[in-house]
Design a protein around this motif. Structure first.
Motif, PDB file in Angstrom:
ATOM      1  N   SER A   3      -5.670 -73.350 -35.651  1.00 19.88           N
ATOM      2  CA  SER A   3      -6.970 -73.471 -36.322  1.00 19.88           C
ATOM      3  C   SER A   3      -8.016 -72.531 -35.727  1.00 19.88           C
ATOM      4  N   ARG A   4      -7.812 -72.085 -34.494  1.00 18.78           N
ATOM      5  CA  ARG A   4      -8.794 -71.217 -33.838  1.00 18.78           C
ATOM      6  C   ARG A   4      -8.536 -69.734 -34.121  1.00 18.78           C
ATOM      7  N   CYS A   5      -7.496 -69.434 -34.902  1.00 23.10           N
ATOM      8  CA  CYS A   5      -7.149 -68.024 -35.164  1.00 23.10           C
ATOM      9  C   CYS A   5      -8.049 -67.375 -36.203  1.00 23.10           C
ATOM     10  N   GLY A   6      -8.712 -68.196 -37.018  1.00 23.87           N
ATOM     11  CA  GLY A   6      -9.591 -67.613 -38.032  1.00 23.87           C
ATOM     12  C   GLY A   6      -8.914 -67.351 -39.365  1.00 23.87           C
ATOM     13  N   GLY A   7      -7.740 -67.932 -39.596  1.00 29.25           N
ATOM     14  CA  GLY A   7      -7.060 -67.730 -40.874  1.00 29.25           C
ATOM     15  C   GLY A   7      -5.614 -67.301 -40.667  1.00 29.25           C
ATOM     16  N   ASP A   8      -4.842 -67.350 -41.773  1.00 29.40           N
ATOM     17  CA  ASP A   8      -3.413 -67.037 -41.696  1.00 29.40           C
ATOM     18  C   ASP A   8      -3.154 -65.590 -41.289  1.00 29.40           C
ATOM     19  N   VAL A   9      -3.991 -64.669 -41.794  1.00 23.13           N
ATOM     20  CA  VAL A   9      -3.768 -63.251 -41.472  1.00 23.13           C
ATOM     21  C   VAL A   9      -3.882 -63.022 -39.976  1.00 23.13           C
ATOM     22  N   TYR A  10      -4.933 -63.579 -39.358  1.00 22.58           N
ATOM     23  CA  TYR A  10      -5.119 -63.401 -37.926  1.00 22.58           C
ATOM     24  C   TYR A  10      -4.056 -64.155 -37.135  1.00 22.58           C
ATOM     25  N   ALA A  11      -3.653 -65.320 -37.632  1.00 22.49           N
ATOM     26  CA  ALA A  11      -2.610 -66.084 -36.937  1.00 22.49           C
ATOM     27  C   ALA A  11      -1.304 -65.295 -36.879  1.00 22.49           C
ATOM     28  N   ARG A  12      -0.922 -64.695 -38.014  1.00 19.26           N
ATOM     29  CA  ARG A  12       0.304 -63.878 -38.015  1.00 19.26           C
ATOM     30  C   ARG A  12       0.182 -62.725 -37.016  1.00 19.26           C
ATOM     31  N   GLY A  13      -0.996 -62.072 -37.030  1.00 20.63           N
ATOM     32  CA  GLY A  13      -1.190 -60.946 -36.112  1.00 20.63           C
ATOM     33  C   GLY A  13      -1.106 -61.385 -34.650  1.00 20.63           C
ATOM     34  N   HIS A  14      -1.700 -62.539 -34.317  1.00 26.22           N
ATOM     35  CA  HIS A  14      -1.648 -63.026 -32.940  1.00 26.22           C
ATOM     36  C   HIS A  14      -0.211 -63.365 -32.529  1.00 26.22           C
ATOM     37  N   ILE A  15       0.534 -64.014 -33.437  1.00 20.49           N
ATOM     38  CA  ILE A  15       1.930 -64.365 -33.128  1.00 20.49           C
ATOM     39  C   ILE A  15       2.737 -63.105 -32.855  1.00 20.49           C
ATOM     40  N   ARG A  16       2.550 -62.098 -33.715  1.00 22.34           N
ATOM     41  CA  ARG A  16       3.292 -60.844 -33.528  1.00 22.34           C
ATOM     42  C   ARG A  16       2.951 -60.203 -32.176  1.00 22.34           C
ATOM     43  N   ASN A  17       1.667 -60.094 -31.873  1.00 20.49           N
ATOM     44  CA  ASN A  17       1.246 -59.413 -30.652  1.00 20.49           C
ATOM     45  C   ASN A  17       1.714 -60.152 -29.397  1.00 20.49           C
ATOM     46  N   ILE A  18       1.591 -61.486 -29.399  1.00 16.33           N
ATOM     47  CA  ILE A  18       2.015 -62.255 -28.232  1.00 16.33           C
ATOM     48  C   ILE A  18       3.523 -62.180 -28.060  1.00 16.33           C
ATOM     49  N   ALA A  19       4.268 -62.262 -29.184  1.00 17.91           N
ATOM     50  CA  ALA A  19       5.733 -62.186 -29.109  1.00 17.91           C
ATOM     51  C   ALA A  19       6.176 -60.853 -28.522  1.00 17.91           C
ATOM     52  N   ARG A  20       5.540 -59.755 -28.972  1.00 20.82           N
ATOM     53  CA  ARG A  20       5.903 -58.446 -28.426  1.00 20.82           C
ATOM     54  C   ARG A  20       5.557 -58.367 -26.934  1.00 20.82           C
ATOM     55  N   ALA A  21       4.428 -58.974 -26.545  1.00 25.11           N
ATOM     56  CA  ALA A  21       3.999 -58.910 -25.145  1.00 25.11           C
ATOM     57  C   ALA A  21       4.958 -59.645 -24.220  1.00 25.11           C
ATOM     58  N   VAL A  22       5.561 -60.750 -24.717  1.00 22.13           N
ATOM     59  CA  VAL A  22       6.478 -61.525 -23.863  1.00 22.13           C
ATOM     60  C   VAL A  22       7.930 -61.132 -24.079  1.00 22.13           C
ATOM     61  N   GLY A  23       8.181 -60.151 -24.978  1.00 19.41           N
ATOM     62  CA  GLY A  23       9.523 -59.573 -25.093  1.00 19.41           C
ATOM     63  C   GLY A  23      10.466 -60.264 -26.043  1.00 19.41           C
ATOM     64  N   ILE A  24       9.965 -60.880 -27.131  1.00 19.33           N
ATOM     65  CA  ILE A  24      10.867 -61.480 -28.121  1.00 19.33           C
ATOM     66  C   ILE A  24      10.526 -60.949 -29.505  1.00 19.33           C
ATOM     67  N   ASP A  25      11.463 -61.139 -30.436  1.00 12.72           N
ATOM     68  CA  ASP A  25      11.303 -60.657 -31.804  1.00 12.72           C
ATOM     69  C   ASP A  25      10.277 -61.536 -32.530  1.00 12.72           C
ATOM     70  N   PRO A  26       9.198 -60.947 -33.064  1.00 13.75           N
ATOM     71  CA  PRO A  26       8.158 -61.780 -33.687  1.00 13.75           C
ATOM     72  C   PRO A  26       8.495 -62.255 -35.094  1.00 13.75           C
ATOM     73  N   GLU A  27       9.402 -61.559 -35.796  1.00 16.00           N
ATOM     74  CA  GLU A  27       9.592 -61.853 -37.221  1.00 16.00           C
ATOM     75  C   GLU A  27      10.102 -63.267 -37.502  1.00 16.00           C
ATOM     76  N   PRO A  28      11.125 -63.786 -36.752  1.00 14.22           N
ATOM     77  CA  PRO A  28      11.537 -65.190 -37.017  1.00 14.22           C
ATOM     78  C   PRO A  28      10.384 -66.175 -36.830  1.00 14.22           C
ATOM     79  N   LEU A  29       9.505 -65.924 -35.841  1.00 15.54           N
ATOM     80  CA  LEU A  29       8.375 -66.835 -35.622  1.00 15.54           C
ATOM     81  C   LEU A  29       7.370 -66.747 -36.761  1.00 15.54           C
TER      82      LEU A  29
END
Length: 267
Positions: A52-78
């Motif tokens: 809810s703190r991401c500001g919308g679905d678009v930003y949530a997807r972007g945050h998930i992708r960026n965090i997943a890449r930072a910790v070394g996993i594939d973001p697409e399944p998430l």
């Protein structure tokens, strides 16, 4: 770390998967926040599956992708699991009328200097020929009669041909003038790699949400404002209102930008 290959009931949640991957990579929340530009409270919230703190679905997807890449996993399944739990991914909205920034406004019609020069040269040749022809005639001219028996003056001025002045070049319009001044035009070029981008117009309507592959370019136009989210800002070259911006972002850097009419200024 592999996500998404185990049975559905055994898979951890999106936040739990990101947290486990971060711990396995030996990273702190602060380090993840610094590398992704996602604020620390939002990283904590996502790891608790609170989007809810991401500001919308678009930003949530972007945050998930960026965090997943930072910790070394594939973001697409998430991201797919996020879409499944939030009504699915929205269909891309056709972009507003695209404006080709490369197109240069047609120049005003220039004078035909070549034809003018040819006509001037012909006139000069005709004048010289006429003068030489009259010089061999026995009859004195009406304007300069020579007294009978007198010798011609050697110091008399002879007609000389005049060279027409060189035409002045007509200045052409600058390519920057191709961008209309009553609208804002933004061109994105992925010159240094691929980047996830999100684009909205002044009313918040989503114009584009997806990957811009290396070598690809997209142009967007609106009558008031263009809002951007760049997932990998270091790979993007920005052209705003016909002007290339010199700002250099770091690879993997997330940027939120806004541009309006006139000289480009980041919001």
């Amino acid at each position: 770390m592999s996500i998404g290959n185990s049975p559905e009931d055994d898979r951890p949640s999106i936040g739990r998967a990101l947290q486990q991957a971060r711990i396995a990579a030996g990273l702190t929340v602060e380090e993840v926040s610094s590398s992704t530009r996602v604020r620390i409270p939002i990283v904590h919230a996502i790891e608790e599956d609170d989007f809810s703190r991401c500001g919308g679905d678009v930003y949530a997807r972007g945050h998930i992708r960026n965090i997943a890449r930072a910790v070394g996993i594939d973001p697409e399944p998430l991201v797919e699991r996020y879409d499944d739990g939030h009504g699915g991914r929205p269909a891309p909205t056709p972009a507003a009328p695209l404006f080709e920034a490369e197109r240069i406004r047609s120049e005003p019609r220039r004078p035909n200097w070549t034809a003018a020069m040819v006509a001037a040269i012909v006139a000069v040749i005709g004048f010289v020929g006429f003068t030489l022809f009259n010089g061999g005639d026995e009859k004195p001219s009406n304007t300069a009669q020579v007294a009978e028996g007198s010798k011609p003056d050697k110091n008399a001025a002879k007609p000389t041909a005049t060279k027409p002045a060189d035409p002045k070049p007509v200045p052409s319009e600058s390519a920057i003038a191709a961008a209309p001044r009553d609208k804002v035009t933004v061109k994105l070029s992925a010159g240094q790699g691929k980047s996830w981008i999100s684009v909205k117009d002044h009313s918040g309507r989503l114009l584009f949400d997806g990957l811009l592959l290396q070598g690809e370019s997209k142009t967007f136009q609106d009558k008031e404002r263009i809002d951007l989210v760049l997932g990998n800002a270091g790979a993007i070259e920005l052209f705003v209102n016909g002007k290339k911006l010199q700002d250099r972002f770091e690879p993997g850097q997330v940027e939120r930008l806004s541009y309006t009419k006139g000289d480009p200024e980041a919001g």
